[in-house]
Design a protein around this motif. Structure first.
Motif, PDB file in Angstrom:
ATOM      1  N   LYS A 103      22.605  16.671  67.500  1.00 18.60           N
ATOM      2  CA  LYS A 103      22.791  17.955  66.826  1.00 18.60           C
ATOM      3  C   LYS A 103      22.033  19.076  67.538  1.00 18.60           C
ATOM      4  N   ASN A 104      20.834  18.779  68.027  1.00 18.86           N
ATOM      5  CA  ASN A 104      20.020  19.796  68.699  1.00 18.86           C
ATOM      6  C   ASN A 104      20.633  20.304  69.995  1.00 18.86           C
ATOM      7  N   ILE A 105      21.611  19.583  70.546  1.00 22.19           N
ATOM      8  CA  ILE A 105      22.291  20.056  71.758  1.00 22.19           C
ATOM      9  C   ILE A 105      23.761  20.387  71.475  1.00 22.19           C
ATOM     10  N   GLY A 106      24.078  20.570  70.189  1.00 19.74           N
ATOM     11  CA  GLY A 106      25.409  21.025  69.823  1.00 19.74           C
ATOM     12  C   GLY A 106      26.475  19.945  69.740  1.00 19.74           C
ATOM     13  N   LYS A 107      26.067  18.694  69.632  1.00 23.01           N
ATOM     14  CA  LYS A 107      27.041  17.600  69.553  1.00 23.01           C
ATOM     15  C   LYS A 107      26.996  16.957  68.176  1.00 23.01           C
ATOM     16  N   GLY A 108      28.124  16.402  67.777  1.00 22.75           N
ATOM     17  CA  GLY A 108      28.192  15.646  66.536  1.00 22.75           C
ATOM     18  C   GLY A 108      27.862  14.188  66.800  1.00 22.75           C
ATOM     19  N   TYR A 109      27.773  13.407  65.723  1.00 25.73           N
ATOM     20  CA  TYR A 109      27.448  11.987  65.889  1.00 25.73           C
ATOM     21  C   TYR A 109      28.071  11.151  64.780  1.00 25.73           C
ATOM     22  N   TYR A 110      28.205   9.873  65.080  1.00 24.99           N
ATOM     23  CA  TYR A 110      28.639   8.868  64.117  1.00 24.99           C
ATOM     24  C   TYR A 110      27.425   8.054  63.697  1.00 24.99           C
TER      25      TYR A 110
END
Length: 197
Positions: A68-75
């Motif tokens: 999230k801190n680098i602008g990406k989502g996650y599962y």
């Protein structure tokens, strides 16, 4: 046998079906360019399948910290393992395993005249001993400035209160699939968080 839920945090690449089909995912020491991983990407328990034990909040914390801190989502993916397996080197629930690890670290420091040793250094040494026949390791790393002062005991030592040590984030590294169940699935996901320009 005690089946326990565990959680793996992975980057959301809009590939949920692929993640569920091929997961869990192995964390190697070397990246796709052939370089040894460093920093937050370095597998500090060695190569294996990394999971957060029991608490999905820890998997969310990792997703927020790394993705999230680098602008990406996650599962956040869920699986289970046997927490009572004899193939688990459990440094959280088995004091003899914890003590054994500390003794090996002390021996390595003394024999090799080292000021200090890292966790992966000691673990890689243990893995080379034939009697270390484990399929996973379970640990609870804590920050050096750990200040858990929520619950105290009704006596003092040297004029200071004694507090209950709280178990923080517990991580498990599975060296292979031996202890993992086959029901790996995505249970939560966040989308890419790129800033609007």
């Amino acid at each position: 046998m005690k089946l326990t839920f565990i959680y793996q945090t992975l980057e959301n690449r809009n590939n949920k079906a692929e993640v569920e089909k091929h997961g869990p995912y192995f964390c190697s020491l070397i990246d796709s360019q052939g370089n040894q991983k460093q920093g937050v990407k370095e597998p500090w328990l060695g190569e294996g399948f990394y999971f957060w034990d029991t608490r999905i909040e820890d998997a969310k914390w990792w997703g927020d910290t790394v993705f999230k801190n680098i602008g990406k989502g996650y599962y956040i993916c869920e699986a289970q393992y046997d927490a009572h397996s004899e193939k688990l080197f459990d440094m959280v629930g088995d004091l003899s395993a914890f003590d054994e690890f500390i003794e090996v670290a002390k021996e390595l420091k003394g024999e090799r005249k080292l000021a200090k040793v890292s966790f992966p250094y000691v673990l890689s040494h243990l893995k080379n001993i034939p009697e270390f026949d484990y399929a996973a390791i379970r640990v609870c790393p804590i920050p050096k400035n750990n200040n858990f002062h929520l619950i105290y005991f009704p006596f003092k030592k040297g004029g200071e209160n004694i507090y209950l040590g709280l178990i923080g984030k517990v991580q498990i590294c599975f060296f292979d699939h031996t202890l993992l169940t086959q029901n790996f699935k995505v249970v939560e996901e966040t989308s890419c968080m790129l800033p609007v320009l």
